[in-house]
Design a protein around this motif. Structure first.
Motif, short mmCIF file in Angstrom:
data_model
loop_
_atom_site.label_atom_id
_atom_site.label_comp_id
_atom_site.label_asym_id
_atom_site.label_seq_id
_atom_site.Cartn_x
_atom_site.Cartn_y
_atom_site.Cartn_z
N TRP B 127 0.83 -1.20 0.00
CA TRP B 127 0.00 0.00 0.00
C TRP B 127 0.88 1.26 0.00
O TRP B 127 1.94 1.28 0.64
N ASN B 138 -6.10 9.83 7.11
CA ASN B 138 -6.74 10.05 5.81
C ASN B 138 -8.25 10.01 6.00
O ASN B 138 -8.83 8.96 6.33
N GLN B 140 -10.87 10.02 4.06
CA GLN B 140 -11.68 9.07 3.28
C GLN B 140 -11.48 7.63 3.75
O GLN B 140 -12.44 6.87 3.85
N TYR B 202 -9.53 1.05 -2.19
CA TYR B 202 -9.30 2.50 -2.21
C TYR B 202 -7.87 2.80 -2.66
O TYR B 202 -7.64 3.67 -3.50
N GLN B 203 -6.92 2.06 -2.11
CA GLN B 203 -5.51 2.35 -2.42
C GLN B 203 -5.18 2.00 -3.88
O GLN B 203 -4.37 2.66 -4.51
N GLU B 204 -5.83 0.96 -4.41
CA GLU B 204 -5.58 0.57 -5.80
C GLU B 204 -6.16 1.59 -6.77
O GLU B 204 -5.62 1.81 -7.84
N ASN B 205 -7.29 2.19 -6.38
CA ASN B 205 -8.01 3.07 -7.31
C ASN B 205 -7.62 4.53 -7.20
O ASN B 205 -8.09 5.35 -7.99
N SER B 206 -6.83 4.88 -6.19
CA SER B 206 -6.54 6.32 -6.03
C SER B 206 -5.12 6.64 -6.47
O SER B 206 -4.29 5.76 -6.63
#
Lengths: 80, 206
Positions: B127, B138, B140, B202-206
């Motif tokens: 990550w 964070n 979000q 979330y981490q993959e898409n941001s």
């Protein structure tokens, strides 16, 4: 030999130190050989530590429903 | 009207109990705000959604009735949870209802993260935001964790809360919820894993 699917299923037990010595050794051997599982277990560890940090930053909310219940309990207590 | 307090403003159990025994309305509000959601959660985990609120309210009335005799041998929270759990188990026997098992029980068998050889289908990356402090900071991600937690099945939510947030022992959790140790450990892992997967998305898409 443990598979990645086994590692995923055992990851919480590993992090909570709830595996037998033999299971633990097999788990560690797989981690040594598999970077995906190393990352996965690291992610789970970070997740658990993040969850455990929540209460310290969590505000307690008193809404109307809670106030009504508190009032009801208080009235009930004063009758006893 | 909704008020927000920080848990540390509330003082300790002894102050709260003293306030309630003196009939102080703020003490009742604080106690309800602190413990009622957790009591409902425990009742839901034992008997399901339908009776949970009623059981938690009955547990309060019974607890307040014997508040003067509460010796402080355990924390107020533990005592309230035990009263709630006992009330839920009694009601469960009376209703002769079977609580449905966690609805995600079969999740692992259909887990599509693995291929036919039981290896990861996709690479598991590190990550970018990879410390607990950075995740909680964070906004979000913190929101994602709280939302995922709120959507967990009741038994998973209860086990995760008691084990990871309240630091209860597995044995105590099994006693309260009337479940086996292996079942409790599976529920705990499912709950953690659900949150991990949401953080990962979330981490993959941001």
């Amino acid at each position: 030999m443990l598979k990645c699917r086994d590692i995923e299923a055992m990851a919480s037990d590993y992090l909570d130190k709830d595996l037998s010595f033999q299971q633990r050794m097999a788990f560690k051997l797989h981690l040594f050989l598999c970077h995906n599982c190393r990352n996965h277990v690291r992610q789970l560890k970070t997740t658990i530590l993040s969850i455990r940090q929540l209460p310290a930053t969590h505000a307690v909310i008193v809404d109307d429903k809670m106030k009504a219940l508190a009032k009801h309990l208080q009235e009930n207590a004063s009758k006893q | 009207m909704t008020e927000k307090f920080d848990q540390k403003d509330f003082g300790d159990d002894a102050a709260l109990i003293k306030g309630m025994l003196a009939g102080d309305s703020t003490a009742f509000e604080i106690a309800v705000a602190l413990y009622h959601p957790k009591m409902v959660m425990i009742a839901k985990a034992i008997i399901g959604e339908a009776f949970a609120e009623e059981i938690a309210q009955d547990a309060w009335i019974s607890a307040i009735g014997s508040l003067a005799d509460f010796g402080g041998r355990s924390s107020l929270y533990t005592w309230l949870v035990q009263i709630t759990a006992n009330a839920a188990k009694t009601r469960l026997r009376r209703e002769k209802r079977q609580v449905s098992l966690d609805e995600n029980w079969q999740q692992l068998d259909t887990d599509d993260r693995f291929n036919h050889k039981d290896h990861w289908r996709e690479q598991v990356s590190q990550w970018d935001i990879d410390t607990p402090e950075a995740i909680i900071a964070n906004h979000q991600l913190k929101e994602i964790i709280q939302q995922t937690f709120a959507q967990l099945p009741p038994q998973q939510q209860a086990v995760l809360t008691m084990y990871d947030l309240e630091g209860e022992s597995m044995q105590e959790i099994c006693n309260i919820l009337n479940i086996s140790a292996s079942n409790a450990r599976v529920l705990l892992h499912r709950a953690r894993s659900a949150i991990q997967q949401k953080i990962h998305q979330y981490q993959e898409n941001s």
